[in-house]
Design a protein around this motif. Structure first.
Motif, PDB file in Angstrom:
ATOM      1  N   VAL A 171       0.635  -1.317   0.091  1.00 20.24           N
ATOM      2  CA  VAL A 171       0.015   0.001   0.045  1.00 20.24           C
ATOM      3  C   VAL A 171       0.825   1.051   0.061  1.00 20.24           C
ATOM      4  CG1 VAL A 171      -1.616   1.326   1.353  1.00 20.24           C
ATOM      5  CG2 VAL A 171      -1.835  -1.094   1.196  1.00 20.24           C
ATOM      6  N   ASP A 231       3.520   1.559  -1.201  1.00 22.96           N
ATOM      7  CA  ASP A 231       4.224   1.721  -2.481  1.00 22.96           C
ATOM      8  C   ASP A 231       3.173   1.814  -3.525  1.00 22.96           C
ATOM      9  OD1 ASP A 231       6.812   1.552  -3.732  1.00 22.96           O
ATOM     10  OD2 ASP A 231       6.525  -0.684  -4.429  1.00 22.96           O
ATOM     11  N   LYS A 232       2.106   2.231  -3.266  1.00 24.28           N
ATOM     12  CA  LYS A 232       1.018   2.670  -4.304  1.00 24.28           C
ATOM     13  C   LYS A 232       0.253   1.588  -4.912  1.00 24.28           C
ATOM     14  CE  LYS A 232       2.701   7.472  -4.624  1.00 24.28           C
ATOM     15  NZ  LYS A 232       3.052   7.623  -3.427  1.00 24.28           N
ATOM     16  N   HIS A 233       0.499   0.226  -4.338  1.00 22.44           N
ATOM     17  CA  HIS A 233      -0.271  -0.802  -5.079  1.00 22.44           C
ATOM     18  C   HIS A 233      -1.614  -0.825  -3.959  1.00 22.44           C
ATOM     19  CE1 HIS A 233       3.216  -2.343  -7.438  1.00 22.44           C
ATOM     20  NE2 HIS A 233       3.800  -2.098  -6.262  1.00 22.44           N
ATOM     21  N   ARG A 234      -2.676  -0.759  -4.994  1.00 26.10           N
ATOM     22  CA  ARG A 234      -4.211  -0.770  -4.344  1.00 26.10           C
ATOM     23  C   ARG A 234      -4.801  -1.960  -4.481  1.00 26.10           C
ATOM     24  NH1 ARG A 234      -2.170   3.056  -1.883  1.00 26.10           N
ATOM     25  NH2 ARG A 234      -2.120   5.170  -2.634  1.00 26.10           N
TER      26      ARG A 234
END
Length: 132
Positions: free
Chosen positions: A50, A52-55
């Motif tokens: 999250v 690391d901008k993984h949704r």
């Protein structure tokens, strides 16, 4: 701080608080549980993903499988990871409260991390409230 230091920092933070009191919020529905991949690792990978901008959970799992396999050699399959994540899902609310509480003591009045889940507005009639 590079990504390895950030991952280790998250892991140590999660381990510290999970072993102190967060473990009481995770579910154990059977006597048998494959703990070769710990709850702390499940939580750490999710938080790292999250941050690391993984949704999507699928994206987090794919990223971990491709790039973090050396650090997590016992990473389960996607289905097993999702099941484990669901078992520890109740840990995230008290973990967020701990993070906010610690930050408040360091820097009063400033937000550090907050939940971005939208809250639906419920009409007062729907919950049985009346104006007087």
């Amino acid at each position: 701080m590079n990504w390895q230091e950030r991952l280790i920092t998250i892991y140590l933070y999660v381990c510290k608080h999970y072993q102190q009191n967060l473990w009481t919020h995770s579910q154990r529905m059977s006597h048998y549980a494959d703990l070769s991949f710990s709850d702390e690792e499940v939580i750490t990978l999710f938080l790292f993903g999250v941050m690391d901008k993984h949704r999507e959970i699928k994206d987090i799992d794919e990223y971990a499988d491709r790039h973090l396999r050396d650090g997590f050699p016992r990473l389960p399959s996607y289905v097993a990871y999702v099941q484990r994540l669901n078992q520890v899902a109740d840990v995230f609310a008290p973990l967020l409260a701990l993070i906010q509480q610690e930050q408040e003591t360091r820097d009063p009045g400033q937000f550090w991390l907050s939940d971005s889940f939208p809250v639906a507005k419920v009409p007062s009639k729907a919950i049985g409230l009346r104006r007087v």
